[in-house]
Enzyme design. Structure first.
Site, PDB file in Angstrom:
ATOM      1  N   HIS A  57       0.846  -1.197   0.000  1.00 33.50           N
ATOM      2  CA  HIS A  57       0.000   0.000   0.000  1.00 33.50           C
ATOM      3  C   HIS A  57       0.872   1.234   0.000  1.00 33.50           C
ATOM      4  CE1 HIS A  57      -3.990   1.937   0.840  1.00 33.50           C
ATOM      5  NE2 HIS A  57      -3.159   2.934   1.147  1.00 33.50           N
ATOM      6  N   HIS A  59       1.396   5.428  -2.134  1.00 35.63           N
ATOM      7  CA  HIS A  59       0.892   6.467  -3.029  1.00 35.63           C
ATOM      8  C   HIS A  59       2.087   7.120  -3.716  1.00 35.63           C
ATOM      9  CE1 HIS A  59      -3.378   6.496  -1.698  1.00 35.63           C
ATOM     10  NE2 HIS A  59      -2.838   5.984  -0.601  1.00 35.63           N
ATOM     11  N   GLN A 152      -9.716   9.140  -5.481  1.00 34.07           N
ATOM     12  CA  GLN A 152      -9.403   9.820  -4.223  1.00 34.07           C
ATOM     13  C   GLN A 152     -10.564  10.669  -3.709  1.00 34.07           C
ATOM     14  OE1 GLN A 152      -5.959  10.599  -2.229  1.00 34.07           O
ATOM     15  NE2 GLN A 152      -7.839  10.699  -1.036  1.00 34.07           N
ATOM     16  N   HIS A 210      -9.404   1.485  -0.064  1.00 36.86           N
ATOM     17  CA  HIS A 210      -9.299   2.232   1.182  1.00 36.86           C
ATOM     18  C   HIS A 210     -10.648   2.076   1.887  1.00 36.86           C
ATOM     19  CE1 HIS A 210      -5.904   4.058  -0.826  1.00 36.86           C
ATOM     20  NE2 HIS A 210      -5.675   4.890   0.171  1.00 36.86           N
ATOM     21  N   GLU A 213     -11.181   4.332   6.773  1.00 42.34           N
ATOM     22  CA  GLU A 213     -10.020   5.032   7.317  1.00 42.34           C
ATOM     23  C   GLU A 213     -10.522   6.235   8.105  1.00 42.34           C
ATOM     24  OE1 GLU A 213      -5.751   6.988   5.934  1.00 42.34           O
ATOM     25  OE2 GLU A 213      -7.251   6.498   4.413  1.00 42.34           O
ATOM     26  N   ASP A 309       2.454   3.332   2.899  1.00 42.58           N
ATOM     27  CA  ASP A 309       1.412   4.292   2.581  1.00 42.58           C
ATOM     28  C   ASP A 309       1.973   5.587   2.004  1.00 42.58           C
ATOM     29  OD1 ASP A 309      -1.115   5.331   2.287  1.00 42.58           O
ATOM     30  OD2 ASP A 309      -1.508   5.613   4.407  1.00 42.58           O
ATOM     31  N   TRP A 315       0.433  14.018   3.527  1.00 40.24           N
ATOM     32  CA  TRP A 315      -0.055  13.349   4.719  1.00 40.24           C
ATOM     33  C   TRP A 315       1.043  12.994   5.717  1.00 40.24           C
ATOM     34  CZ3 TRP A 315      -1.677  12.419  -0.257  1.00 40.24           C
ATOM     35  CH2 TRP A 315      -3.023  12.726  -0.527  1.00 40.24           C
TER      36      TRP A 315
END
Length: 424
Positions: A57, A59, A152, A210, A213, A309, A315
């Protein structure tokens, strides 16, 4: 005659003094005192040799973009999404490609040779999709990159997202993604799960969503994901990522939920570095850390992986592609500090994510791809404890990265002249 022999290796299952013979890019023999010659030999000197690390996982479209257009002051998931929304219109394809290639360089040096990356498809230009498909092609000789079409902004909430997602799949993206908890209503979230699973089933694709979350214990889309998986006969092909709401759910409900997930043979990815950073932001004390119920899910027989992630993006300001750091944080937050728990966390950054990605030829058995990592550690526990140096990284039997052992020189009366932070 072998192309390469790794001598005197320790394997993750505890076997020691093992030689690994490699021929034609694959493991040809695994046994003690392997007879024969090779064009190259590497003496592991009793150190741990493992299949490569796998990140289930990530991005990659946003990686290394930290500070663009500004930093996430609140540290929350929603501000990160808002920042990414501001950044998207300014993205340049060449810059996405270059940042991703730099990260892949870091990954290889860390022994991370397979990554599943979600790519945002809620951009009419599909700029990031095109960029990461180009990256996938360019890194193929040394890294397996699997892409997830990730809406997203919500596949129902964002205008045109369904068609954009289908276009991304038509372009060659591998997996169907989703974000049901970000839809406008719980009903829309459940509908998005149904819709996306049906798209995947029609195309014969995997699903990685996802899911939940959030700190909201009533966000229960993983229940719908388990139901749709069984309804469509997709057992073993669907993964729920994050699942942080399970941290806050009522225990009685979870006692029903986990068996449903096990019946559907769902895969699970927890992302400890990010989950404990983003969750609980509205709490005072006691403050929730939000990571899903990793040991309980493992005990129920589900395949659980730990993912990175984010690295230096809207983030998360930290990270370097080190899956041992991910395992280290995961075992602490999940309180899996017993020997079995630590071993399970090592599996959660190697064999388990390889299973979720359906990687062909992964492992140490004869016939597997000769993708291997030699670590400056004697066993998986020591590897996680020290975040061991990757001495050699092999891809298809060829050394693609090497690093000198870590050793500190000392000048202390009556003491040894150096330390390596290991017991041997």
């Amino acid at each position: 005659m072998f192309d390469l022999i790794l001598r005197r290796a320790t394997l993750p299952d505890g076997r020691t003094g093992i030689d690994i013979g490699i021929r034609g890019g694959r493991v040809a023999a695994v046994e003690p005192n392997l007879p024969g010659e090779a064009g190259q030999e590497i003496d592991a000197t009793g150190r741990l040799v493992t299949p490569p690390f796998v990140d289930a996982h990530f991005h990659m479209d946003s990686t290394l973009s930290y500070g663009m257009p500004r930093v996430n002051r609140s540290g929350t998931l929603l501000e990160g999404i808002a920042l990414w929304g501001e950044l998207k219109p300014t993205l340049v394809q060449d810059a996405i490609v270059e940042r991703a290639l730099v990260y892949c360089d870091w990954a290889v040096a860390r022994g991370l040779l397979a990554i599943r990356s979600h790519v945002d498809v809620c951009d009419p230009r599909l700029l990031a999709t095109e960029a990461l498909l180009e990256v996938k092609k360019r890194v193929a000789p040394y890294l397996d990159l699997q892409l997830v079409a990730f809406p997203q902004d919500g596949v129902l909430r964002s205008p045109g997202a369904v068609e954009l997602l289908k276009r991304a799949l038509d372009m060659g993206v591998d997996v169907v993604g989703g974000i049901p908890h970000f839809e406008r209503t719980m009903a829309d979230g459940a509908e998005s799960v149904r819709l996306l699973c049906e798209i995947a089933a029609e195309r014969g694709l995997l699903v990685d969503m996802h899911c939940d979350e959030t700190d909201d214990p009533l966000s229960r889309h993983v229940e719908t994901l388990a139901y749709e998986t069984q309804r469509l006969g997709m057992q073993g092909r669907v993964t729920g990522s994050h699942l942080t709401s399970m941290h806050s759910m009522d225990n009685y409900y979870v006692s029903k939920l986990i068996p449903l997930m096990a019946e559907a043979n769902l895969g699970v990815v927890s992302n400890p570095l990010i989950n404990i950073t983003l969750q609980g932001r509205h709490d005072t004390y006691p403050k929730r850390r939000g990571m899903t119920r990793v040991p309980e899910l493992m005990a129920a027989g589900l395949t659980v992986a730990l993912g990175h992630d984010c690295v230096m993006d809207p983030w998360y300001p930290l990270g370097s592609g080190d899956m041992l750091e991910v395992a280290h944080m995961g075992l602490h937050v999940a309180q899996m500090t017993g020997s079995d728990g630590i071993a399970a966390c090592f599996q959660a950054v190697t064999a388990n994510p390889a299973k979720l990605l359906h990687l062909e030829g992964y492992g140490l058995e004869p016939g597997c791809h000769a993708d291997l990592v030699v670590l400056q550690a004697g066993d998986p526990v020591e590897a996680i404890r020290t975040r061991a140096t990757r001495l050699f990284v092999l891809r298809r039997g060829k050394v693609v990265s090497r690093c000198a052992p870590v050793q500190a020189e000392l000048d202390l009366a009556g003491r040894p002249g150096s330390v390596t932070f290991t017991r041997s």
